[in-house]
Design a protein around this motif. Sequence first.
Motif, PDB file in Angstrom:
ATOM      1  N   SER A  55       0.854  -1.191   0.000  1.00 37.47           N
ATOM      2  CA  SER A  55       0.000   0.000   0.000  1.00 37.47           C
ATOM      3  C   SER A  55       0.892   1.245   0.000  1.00 37.47           C
ATOM      4  CB  SER A  55      -0.879   0.001   1.247  1.00 37.47           C
ATOM      5  OG  SER A  55      -0.082   0.200   2.405  1.00 37.47           O
ATOM      6  N   PRO A  56       0.347   2.416  -0.400  1.00 36.61           N
ATOM      7  CA  PRO A  56       1.151   3.645  -0.370  1.00 36.61           C
ATOM      8  C   PRO A  56       1.756   3.936   1.006  1.00 36.61           C
ATOM      9  CG  PRO A  56      -0.797   4.008  -1.679  1.00 36.61           C
ATOM     10  CD  PRO A  56      -0.944   2.646  -1.061  1.00 36.61           C
ATOM     11  N   TRP A  57       0.988   3.666   2.089  1.00 37.92           N
ATOM     12  CA  TRP A  57       1.533   3.936   3.424  1.00 37.92           C
ATOM     13  C   TRP A  57       2.711   3.019   3.733  1.00 37.92           C
ATOM     14  CZ3 TRP A  57       2.746   7.208   6.748  1.00 37.92           C
ATOM     15  CH2 TRP A  57       3.095   6.859   8.047  1.00 37.92           C
ATOM     16  N   ARG A  58       2.606   1.755   3.335  1.00 32.14           N
ATOM     17  CA  ARG A  58       3.723   0.839   3.557  1.00 32.14           C
ATOM     18  C   ARG A  58       4.930   1.239   2.720  1.00 32.14           C
ATOM     19  NH1 ARG A  58       1.226  -5.320   4.382  1.00 32.14           N
ATOM     20  NH2 ARG A  58       0.291  -4.882   6.420  1.00 32.14           N
ATOM     21  N   LYS A  59       4.686   1.777   1.538  1.00 34.35           N
ATOM     22  CA  LYS A  59       5.805   2.269   0.727  1.00 34.35           C
ATOM     23  C   LYS A  59       6.512   3.433   1.425  1.00 34.35           C
ATOM     24  CE  LYS A  59       4.966   0.571  -3.816  1.00 34.35           C
ATOM     25  NZ  LYS A  59       6.081   0.059  -4.590  1.00 34.35           N
ATOM     26  N   GLU A 242      -4.842   7.217   4.933  1.00 40.07           N
ATOM     27  CA  GLU A 242      -5.764   7.772   3.937  1.00 40.07           C
ATOM     28  C   GLU A 242      -5.067   8.856   3.113  1.00 40.07           C
ATOM     29  OE1 GLU A 242      -6.358   7.179   7.106  1.00 40.07           O
ATOM     30  OE2 GLU A 242      -8.461   6.732   7.505  1.00 40.07           O
ATOM     31  N   ALA A 243      -4.243   9.678   3.792  1.00 40.38           N
ATOM     32  CA  ALA A 243      -3.519  10.739   3.089  1.00 40.38           C
ATOM     33  C   ALA A 243      -2.531  10.160   2.075  1.00 40.38           C
ATOM     34  CB  ALA A 243      -2.783  11.620   4.094  1.00 40.38           C
ATOM     35  N   ALA A 244      -1.829   9.109   2.473  1.00 40.01           N
ATOM     36  CA  ALA A 244      -0.862   8.472   1.562  1.00 40.01           C
ATOM     37  C   ALA A 244      -1.556   7.954   0.305  1.00 40.01           C
ATOM     38  CB  ALA A 244      -0.138   7.332   2.279  1.00 40.01           C
ATOM     39  N   GLU A 245      -2.763   7.404   0.465  1.00 35.07           N
ATOM     40  CA  GLU A 245      -3.542   6.925  -0.684  1.00 35.07           C
ATOM     41  C   GLU A 245      -3.903   8.090  -1.605  1.00 35.07           C
ATOM     42  OE1 GLU A 245      -4.620   3.938  -1.637  1.00 35.07           O
ATOM     43  OE2 GLU A 245      -4.082   2.661   0.081  1.00 35.07           O
ATOM     44  N   ALA A 246      -4.339   9.200  -1.002  1.00 35.59           N
ATOM     45  CA  ALA A 246      -4.830  10.334  -1.786  1.00 35.59           C
ATOM     46  C   ALA A 246      -3.711  11.104  -2.497  1.00 35.59           C
ATOM     47  CB  ALA A 246      -5.606  11.281  -0.874  1.00 35.59           C
ATOM     48  N   LEU A 247      -2.532  11.115  -1.905  1.00 36.93           N
ATOM     49  CA  LEU A 247      -1.434  11.930  -2.442  1.00 36.93           C
ATOM     50  C   LEU A 247      -0.814  11.383  -3.733  1.00 36.93           C
ATOM     51  CD1 LEU A 247       0.367  12.882   0.885  1.00 36.93           C
ATOM     52  CD2 LEU A 247      -0.605  14.499  -0.756  1.00 36.93           C
ATOM     53  N   ARG A 248      -1.023  10.103  -4.006  1.00 36.89           N
ATOM     54  CA  ARG A 248      -0.447   9.462  -5.195  1.00 36.89           C
ATOM     55  C   ARG A 248       1.065   9.705  -5.241  1.00 36.89           C
ATOM     56  NH1 ARG A 248      -4.501  10.335 -10.243  1.00 36.89           N
ATOM     57  NH2 ARG A 248      -3.345   8.517 -10.989  1.00 36.89           N
ATOM     58  N   LEU A 249       1.728   9.292  -4.173  1.00 43.61           N
ATOM     59  CA  LEU A 249       3.145   9.590  -3.985  1.00 43.61           C
ATOM     60  C   LEU A 249       4.090   8.451  -4.366  1.00 43.61           C
ATOM     61  CD1 LEU A 249       3.088   7.801  -1.323  1.00 43.61           C
ATOM     62  CD2 LEU A 249       2.950   9.951  -0.072  1.00 43.61           C
ATOM     63  N   THR A 250       3.542   7.322  -4.826  1.00 46.08           N
ATOM     64  CA  THR A 250       4.405   6.196  -5.162  1.00 46.08           C
ATOM     65  C   THR A 250       5.039   6.380  -6.533  1.00 46.08           C
ATOM     66  OG1 THR A 250       2.689   4.851  -6.215  1.00 46.08           O
ATOM     67  CG2 THR A 250       2.891   4.680  -3.820  1.00 46.08           C
ATOM     68  N   ALA A 251       6.125   5.666  -6.766  1.00 43.24           N
ATOM     69  CA  ALA A 251       6.802   5.735  -8.067  1.00 43.24           C
ATOM     70  C   ALA A 251       5.869   5.283  -9.184  1.00 43.24           C
ATOM     71  CB  ALA A 251       8.057   4.853  -8.037  1.00 43.24           C
ATOM     72  N   GLN A 252       5.041   4.272  -8.911  1.00 40.70           N
ATOM     73  CA  GLN A 252       4.138   3.736  -9.920  1.00 40.70           C
ATOM     74  C   GLN A 252       3.081   4.770 -10.320  1.00 40.70           C
ATOM     75  OE1 GLN A 252       5.020   2.190  -7.008  1.00 40.70           O
ATOM     76  NE2 GLN A 252       6.492   0.815  -7.981  1.00 40.70           N
ATOM     77  N   ASP A 253       2.517   5.478  -9.348  1.00 39.87           N
ATOM     78  CA  ASP A 253       1.537   6.532  -9.645  1.00 39.87           C
ATOM     79  C   ASP A 253       2.188   7.684 -10.407  1.00 39.87           C
ATOM     80  OD1 ASP A 253      -0.777   5.440  -8.573  1.00 39.87           O
ATOM     81  OD2 ASP A 253      -0.378   6.203  -6.556  1.00 39.87           O
ATOM     82  N   LEU A 254       3.368   8.074  -9.972  1.00 37.70           N
ATOM     83  CA  LEU A 254       4.024   9.242 -10.569  1.00 37.70           C
ATOM     84  C   LEU A 254       4.520   8.973 -11.984  1.00 37.70           C
ATOM     85  CD1 LEU A 254       5.835  10.419  -7.344  1.00 37.70           C
ATOM     86  CD2 LEU A 254       3.968  11.594  -8.502  1.00 37.70           C
TER      87      LEU A 254
END
Length: 319
Positions: A55-59, A242-254
């Motif tokens: 998950s984004p938070w775990r990342k 929830e914030a980590a999910e919304a921010l789209r901060l992972t390498a895959q999203d970016l």
Amino acid sequence: MNYLEFEKPLAEIEGKAEELRALARKNEEMDVEKEAAALDAKAETLLKDIYKNLSPWRKCQVARHPDRPHCRDYIEALFTEYTPLAGDRNFADDHAVMGGLARLNDKPVMVIGHEKGHDTKTRIERNFGMARPEGYRKAIRLMDLAHRFGLPVITLIDTPGAYPGKGAEERGQSEAIARSTQKCLEIGVPLISIIIGEGGSGGAVAFATGDRVAMLEHSIYSVISPEGCASILWKDAEKMREAAEALRLTAQDLEKLGVIDRIIKEPLGGAQRGRKEAIESVGKAIDAMLKELSGKKPDQLIRDRRQKYLDMGSKGLAA
């Protein structure tokens, strides 16, 4: 080995395997290798399951892992003849930012990066990788030097964000970040940026406005930390998941949004479990990106770089 919260089941299995081998070392008549090997196989299967779909938070947690290679580790492993350059010629030397002249595959370059430190003493000395204005002004000075001598610039980004202290604000923190970002857009030499851990806010953008931007597979890059975002939006830092999910901060999203150009694969379990492999992968990626930019004239580099950021977001909007 430090284990993250979600890795606790893995810690138990690997701990049992190590206990068996420790007993065997004390008593040579004991044969535990078969049982230990079975535990190793179980641990590897569990590791694959855990890291298959983080998950984004775990990342975020993996990106902040204290055992991940830091800027200093990459410089020592990938570059030769590294000559550190200190100070902003105005106020002081900021130890959160390290940089200097070096050789990459025997070619001269300028390397600049955030350094978090590896133990309590060095983390305090390096201010946990949070740069003050003099750190960004040092980076500006080094980028100017690279431009003058036609040296490619390599930046290694790993910061929670710029230091928000009173003294930093009094010395013009936002102005220093803005000028560092501006300098990234002005230099007529190739600029390669790698996010090796955390890419936090303007503190990261000031080094990452490059011709090519790459991220390690489990690194993060965001306008604000999940905890900071949760505190502002929900007045509750505990909503960081929830914030980590919304921010789209992972390498895959970016990568999908077109904010970064490539993802550098990490060893199974993250860069902290295969430091040498991770560092080698970063070295290969830097070399490949420099080759993509070789032969481009200064004016073309500046023009293409500016256009890259003017076009930023169109890919995500279309999606």
